[in-house]
Write a protein that holds these residues in place. Structure first.
Motif, PDB file in Angstrom:
ATOM      1  N   GLY A 119       0.813  -1.207   0.000  1.00  0.00           N
ATOM      2  CA  GLY A 119       0.000   0.000   0.000  1.00  0.00           C
ATOM      3  C   GLY A 119       0.846   1.256   0.000  1.00  0.00           C
ATOM      4  O   GLY A 119       1.980   1.278  -0.480  1.00  0.00           O
ATOM      5  N   ALA A 120       0.284   2.310   0.555  1.00  0.00           N
ATOM      6  CA  ALA A 120       0.968   3.602   0.604  1.00  0.00           C
ATOM      7  C   ALA A 120       1.929   3.654   1.789  1.00  0.00           C
ATOM      8  O   ALA A 120       1.830   2.878   2.738  1.00  0.00           O
ATOM      9  CB  ALA A 120      -0.054   4.728   0.711  1.00  0.00           C
ATOM     10  N   THR A 121       2.874   4.598   1.713  1.00  0.00           N
ATOM     11  CA  THR A 121       3.810   4.849   2.816  1.00  0.00           C
ATOM     12  C   THR A 121       3.762   6.326   3.169  1.00  0.00           C
ATOM     13  O   THR A 121       4.170   7.157   2.381  1.00  0.00           O
ATOM     14  CB  THR A 121       5.249   4.466   2.425  1.00  0.00           C
ATOM     15  OG1 THR A 121       5.265   3.106   1.993  1.00  0.00           O
ATOM     16  CG2 THR A 121       6.191   4.617   3.615  1.00  0.00           C
ATOM     17  N   SER A 124      -2.552   4.805   3.950  1.00  0.00           N
ATOM     18  CA  SER A 124      -3.529   5.848   3.657  1.00  0.00           C
ATOM     19  C   SER A 124      -4.910   5.242   3.432  1.00  0.00           C
ATOM     20  O   SER A 124      -5.037   4.211   2.766  1.00  0.00           O
ATOM     21  CB  SER A 124      -3.115   6.616   2.401  1.00  0.00           C
ATOM     22  OG  SER A 124      -4.173   7.432   1.928  1.00  0.00           O
ATOM     23  N   SER A 127      -5.706   4.588  -0.218  1.00  0.00           N
ATOM     24  CA  SER A 127      -5.098   3.444  -0.891  1.00  0.00           C
ATOM     25  C   SER A 127      -6.056   2.260  -0.806  1.00  0.00           C
ATOM     26  O   SER A 127      -6.471   1.860   0.285  1.00  0.00           O
ATOM     27  CB  SER A 127      -3.769   3.072  -0.221  1.00  0.00           C
ATOM     28  OG  SER A 127      -3.388   1.741  -0.527  1.00  0.00           O
ATOM     29  N   ASP A 130      -4.567  -0.484   1.439  1.00  0.00           N
ATOM     30  CA  ASP A 130      -4.594  -0.184   2.870  1.00  0.00           C
ATOM     31  C   ASP A 130      -6.019  -0.161   3.406  1.00  0.00           C
ATOM     32  O   ASP A 130      -6.294  -0.660   4.507  1.00  0.00           O
ATOM     33  CB  ASP A 130      -3.920   1.158   3.133  1.00  0.00           C
ATOM     34  CG  ASP A 130      -2.453   1.160   2.765  1.00  0.00           C
ATOM     35  OD1 ASP A 130      -1.867   0.071   2.644  1.00  0.00           O
ATOM     36  OD2 ASP A 130      -1.890   2.267   2.575  1.00  0.00           O
TER      37      ASP A 130
END
Length: 314
Positions: A119-121, A124, A127, A130
């Motif tokens: 997912g996002a870093t 989020s 996403s 996520d």
């Protein structure tokens, strides 16, 4: 695409191929991690989302992927909705992302559960990866684990009876051959009646109500079943007692079929309630004043179940 995403997508491709080949199985009410999607699911759910739902559901024992997919459908049409808060910003209630999380709720979930990579870093709610894994974790913590209290978990996600009913109905539609339970196959008229009844989920109970088509806000129990079978071209009497008497009765030793009418009360002194069986031990009914039309188990502790009829065989 990361390694996990590639593996999940490959699994989805295999499942799609099996579905196209006609492979089937006897399944639970909503299926499991190995359940092949129904044609409705394959036509409606983007492959990326289908893979996420199936993978994320495995992180919570007892949570079936069609339930998670039904949440995604209801909240954002699997991320396709153009409404505010799905891809950016927030909606009127402050929710965001394809699974429509309030930010504090999302942050609380990811603080307690480490989301898989992909997912996002940082993670989020916008996403899809996520959001879907966080939704699975939230439902699991709220009662879905081991099937302890799925309806309670869904109610925690959105505090509305109509929402719970809609999710359960949508989950069945996504569940391959289990879309109407692991029961005997329903007749065409039964499917039409069920389809009509599903369209009334969330409408209020109204004593003597025959629905919006009759200028009523909602239905009572027998008004709903009468309207459902009328939509399938089968006329029924108006009251639950009359519908019970009209039959044809299902012998007690025979399994129910989706589309059967299930009745409550005493056949000798009075039938007071009727629901439309949809398979997997579930029915759609208009339960009582103050409650919306919903999906719920047809047998429950303390019930006075009286038997069933099969209008679709008439």
């Amino acid at each position: 695409m990361g390694k996990i995403g590639a593996v999940v997508l490959a699994a989805v491709v295999l499942i799609v191929a099996l579905a196209a080949a006609g492979t089937g199985a006897m399944l639970s009410a909503f299926g499991n991690a190995d359940t092949q999607p129904s044609r409705a699911a394959l036509n409606d759910i983007p492959s990326e989302y289908l893979g996420l739902y199936m993978h994320a559901a495995t992180t919570c024992p007892g949570l079936e992927w069609p339930v998670l997919a039904a949440v995604g459908k209801t909240e954002s049409n699997h991320g396709r909705s153009a409404l505010p808060g799905v891809r950016s910003g927030v909606n009127h209630a402050g929710a965001r992302g394809p699974m429509q999380f309030l930010l504090p709720t999302f942050q609380n979930v990811i603080a307690r559960h480490r989301l898989p990579k992909g997912g996002a870093t940082p993670p989020s709610p916008y996403s899809a990866h996520d959001a879907v894994f966080a939704a699975a974790a939230y439902l699991c913590d709220s009662g879905a684990r081991d099937g302890r209290d799925l309806t309670g978990a869904l109610y925690s996600y959105n505090h509305a009876d109509w929402y719970v009913s809609q999710i359960l109905a949508q989950a069945q539609a996504y569940s391959g051959s289990a879309a109407f339970g692991a029961d005997a196959a329903p007749a065409s008229a039964a499917l039409q009646a069920i389809n009509y009844a599903q369209g009334q989920l969330g409408l209020p109970y109204e004593w003597g109500g025959d629905g919006p088509g009759a200028s009523d806000a909602g239905f009572d129990c027998s008004g709903l079943t009468k309207a459902a079978y009328s939509a399938a071209g089968i006329p029924l009497p108006r009251t639950a007692q009359e519908q019970f008497d009209a039959g044809p009765s299902v012998p007690p030793e025979q399994p129910l079929k989706s589309g059967d009418l299930v009745f409550y009360g005493d056949p000798s002194s009075g039938i007071h309630h009727v629901g439309l069986y949809i398979g997997g031990g579930m029915m759609i009914d208009a339960p009582r004043p103050g409650k919306a039309i919903r999906v719920e188990p047809y047998r429950y502790q303390g019930d006075d179940y009286a038997g069933a009829t099969r209008p679709a065989s008439s």
